[in-house]
Design an enzyme around this catalytic site. Structure first.
Site, PDB file in Angstrom:
ATOM      1  N   PRO A   1      94.961 112.069  58.266  1.00 46.41           N
ATOM      2  CA  PRO A   1      95.812 110.954  57.875  1.00 46.41           C
ATOM      3  C   PRO A   1      95.179 109.578  58.060  1.00 46.41           C
ATOM      4  CG  PRO A   1      96.574 111.921  59.939  1.00 46.41           C
ATOM      5  CD  PRO A   1      95.530 112.850  59.377  1.00 46.41           C
ATOM      6  N   ASN A   2      95.515 108.696  57.138  1.00 44.44           N
ATOM      7  CA  ASN A   2      95.121 107.278  57.127  1.00 44.44           C
ATOM      8  C   ASN A   2      93.660 107.047  56.757  1.00 44.44           C
ATOM      9  OD1 ASN A   2      97.719 106.261  58.020  1.00 44.44           O
ATOM     10  ND2 ASN A   2      97.238 107.185  59.999  1.00 44.44           N
TER      11      ASN A   2
ATOM     12  N   ARG B   1      91.635  99.518  56.489  1.00 40.06           N
ATOM     13  CA  ARG B   1      92.308  99.608  57.781  1.00 40.06           C
ATOM     14  C   ARG B   1      91.338  99.303  58.921  1.00 40.06           C
ATOM     15  NH1 ARG B   1      92.160 105.707  60.239  1.00 40.06           N
ATOM     16  NH2 ARG B   1      93.600 105.075  61.857  1.00 40.06           N
TER      17      ARG B   1
ATOM     18  N   TYR C   1      86.578 100.939  62.150  1.00 41.31           N
ATOM     19  CA  TYR C   1      86.112 101.987  61.238  1.00 41.31           C
ATOM     20  C   TYR C   1      85.094 101.526  60.192  1.00 41.31           C
ATOM     21  CZ  TYR C   1      90.043 104.384  63.386  1.00 41.31           C
ATOM     22  OH  TYR C   1      90.894 104.941  64.302  1.00 41.31           O
TER      23      TYR C   1
ATOM     24  N   ASN D   1      87.768 115.783  60.232  1.00 37.66           N
ATOM     25  CA  ASN D   1      88.186 114.620  61.016  1.00 37.66           C
ATOM     26  C   ASN D   1      89.711 114.669  61.011  1.00 37.66           C
ATOM     27  OD1 ASN D   1      88.903 112.237  62.154  1.00 37.66           O
ATOM     28  ND2 ASN D   1      87.502 110.961  60.968  1.00 37.66           N
TER      29      ASN D   1
ATOM     30  N   ALA E   1      94.553 111.052  63.585  1.00 36.85           N
ATOM     31  CA  ALA E   1      95.557 110.981  64.662  1.00 36.85           C
ATOM     32  C   ALA E   1      96.066 112.364  65.073  1.00 36.85           C
ATOM     33  CB  ALA E   1      96.716 110.097  64.230  1.00 36.85           C
TER      34      ALA E   1
ATOM     35  N   GLU F   1      84.456 119.275  64.779  1.00 37.86           N
ATOM     36  CA  GLU F   1      85.373 118.125  64.808  1.00 37.86           C
ATOM     37  C   GLU F   1      84.545 116.848  64.762  1.00 37.86           C
ATOM     38  OE1 GLU F   1      87.664 118.129  68.425  1.00 37.86           O
ATOM     39  OE2 GLU F   1      88.315 116.049  68.128  1.00 37.86           O
TER      40      GLU F   1
ATOM     41  N   HIS G   1      84.570 112.380  64.410  1.00 38.05           N
ATOM     42  CA  HIS G   1      85.300 111.107  64.459  1.00 38.05           C
ATOM     43  C   HIS G   1      84.330 109.978  64.171  1.00 38.05           C
ATOM     44  CE1 HIS G   1      88.790 113.064  66.155  1.00 38.05           C
ATOM     45  NE2 HIS G   1      87.965 113.721  66.948  1.00 38.05           N
TER      46      HIS G   1
ATOM     47  N   ARG H   1      88.051 104.436  73.680  1.00 36.36           N
ATOM     48  CA  ARG H   1      89.243 103.758  73.166  1.00 36.36           C
ATOM     49  C   ARG H   1      90.458 104.033  74.061  1.00 36.36           C
ATOM     50  NH1 ARG H   1      89.756 104.838  66.974  1.00 36.36           N
ATOM     51  NH2 ARG H   1      91.241 103.104  67.214  1.00 36.36           N
TER      52      ARG H   1
END
Ligand code: DQA
Length: 150
Positions: A12-13, A20, A25, A76, A79, A100, A102, A109
């Protein structure tokens, strides 16, 4: 020799990359990121499919649909990394080696990003290298397949 097939999944996103939170990012759009992934996949001689979804159930269905079609998954989960037992269980259920990735370093973070439900069922995790996280994930999955298909 059989060509490996890898499914790339963006959660998502990530469709809003380049718009964003650019300071986190970067300014690359998802299309530019996907072109970079395709270029690298071609160089490595691997066949890929790429999917982005903002919906947890669609991500679960996509992982189920990878059975018999893909040798590895690079995901990825965005969230959902920090919330989704359903995605974790889907990965465990299909038994396809999954990496996985990111863009940001989730450990530098907010504390709620420090836990991943996915890490436990993944072959490994790449976090914090921007676009390179995906390329390193692809490379890592190819090396993993080579070691395990011998
Ligand atoms: C992310 C990190 C997650 O914590 C976040 O929710 C994302 C993107 C990354 O690529 O750095 O959406 O997965």
């Amino acid at each position: 020799m059989k060509r490996n097939r890898i499914l790339i999944i963006h959660g998502p996103n990530l469709n809003l990359l380049g718009i964003r939170e650019k300071e986190v990012y970067g300014s690359m759009s998802i299309d530019e990121l996907n072109n970079e992934i395709r270029r690298f996949a071609k160089e490595e001689g691997v066949d890929i499919d790429i999917l982005q979804s903002n919906h947890e159930g669609e991500l679960v269905d996509t992982i189920h649909g990878a059975r018999g079609k893909f040798d590895a998954i690079v995901i990825n989960p965005a969230a959902y990394t920090h919330t989704s037992i359903a995605i974790r269980d889907a990965i465990a259920s299909v038994g396809i080696p999954t990496i996985e990735v990111h863009l940001s370093n989730i450990y530098s973070r907010e504390p709620f990003r420090h836990h991943s439900y996915i890490a436990e069922v993944a072959v490994g995790q790449v976090s914090g290298f921007g676009t390179d996280s995906y390329l390193l994930g692809i490379k890592g999955s190819l090396n993993h397949l080579e070691r395990h298909n011998r």
